[in-house]
Scaffold this active site. Structure first.
Site, PDB file in Angstrom:
ATOM      1  N   ASP A 118      49.920  39.388   0.676  1.00 26.51           N
ATOM      2  CA  ASP A 118      49.000  40.539   0.631  1.00 26.51           C
ATOM      3  C   ASP A 118      47.953  40.202  -0.086  1.00 26.51           C
ATOM      4  O   ASP A 118      48.052  39.424  -1.091  1.00 26.51           O
ATOM      5  CB  ASP A 118      49.666  41.836  -0.043  1.00 26.51           C
ATOM      6  CG  ASP A 118      50.547  42.793   1.149  1.00 26.51           C
ATOM      7  OD1 ASP A 118      50.305  42.691   2.245  1.00 26.51           O
ATOM      8  OD2 ASP A 118      51.559  43.295   0.502  1.00 26.51           O
ATOM      9  N   ASP A 136      48.336  44.573   8.279  1.00 28.73           N
ATOM     10  CA  ASP A 136      48.483  46.244   7.757  1.00 28.73           C
ATOM     11  C   ASP A 136      47.237  46.984   8.276  1.00 28.73           C
ATOM     12  O   ASP A 136      47.461  47.756   8.961  1.00 28.73           O
ATOM     13  CB  ASP A 136      48.541  46.290   6.236  1.00 28.73           C
ATOM     14  CG  ASP A 136      49.843  45.549   5.693  1.00 28.73           C
ATOM     15  OD1 ASP A 136      50.585  45.471   6.370  1.00 28.73           O
ATOM     16  OD2 ASP A 136      49.635  45.139   4.409  1.00 28.73           O
TER      17      ASP A 136
END
Length: 161
Positions: A118, A136
């Site tokens: 991330d 995401d």
């Protein structure tokens, strides 16, 4: 005459999202240490190298077998849903393609690295949102598109009754 399926658009959308997702994660892993952060837009957007071995907000951390099984099931269900429920509906096909690409992007990370990379770190309206990635974002946009399509279809069906 409307096409039943827009396979080329769906495949292209999935491919583009996957490439951007995987290349961006690769660039983060080769150029930043975990925890490194660069401010892009003051008080709004940072690029922060982070790893997550769970789901959103780190829930179910370390449950990789669970994620492998669930993701494979979700990918199969998305293909079935695309075939059975998205005929003649380009918007729904795009939504499913975004969901598929997002799920597959994070699945690739879990299989190759045992965790998800991330890096998009935002502060939205004073809330320090959890760090996320392109996969995401694709999942989120796909869900929003599905909801929009379902609401639109419900309104149209209600008018026809």
């Amino acid at each position: 005459m409307k096409k039943k399926y827009y396979i080329s658009i769906s495949l292209l959308m999935t491919f583009i999202v996957l490439v951007f997702d995987q290349v961006s994660k690769w660039l983060i892993t080769i150029s930043m240490k975990v925890g490194d952060s660069y401010e892009i837009i003051p008080n709004f957007l940072n690029i922060t190298s982070h790893r997550n071995n769970g789901a959103a907000w780190g829930i179910l951390s370390g449950k990789m077998l669970f994620f492998y099984i669930i993701t494979i099931i979700i990918l199969i269900v998305l293909v079935i849903f695309y075939i059975k429920e998205a005929q003649f509906n380009l918007f729904m096909q795009v939504a499913i393609s975004l969901l598929f690409a997002g799920a597959l992007g994070n699945f690739i990370d879990r299989v190759l690295h045992g965790e998800v990379v991330d890096f998009i770190d935002t502060n939205i309206f004073g809330y320090d949102f959890p760090i996320f990635n392109i996969a995401d974002s694709s999942l989120t946009i796909g869900v929003i598109f599905v909801i929009i399509t379902l609401i639109k279809d419900a309104i149209i069906n209600k008018k026809e009754v």
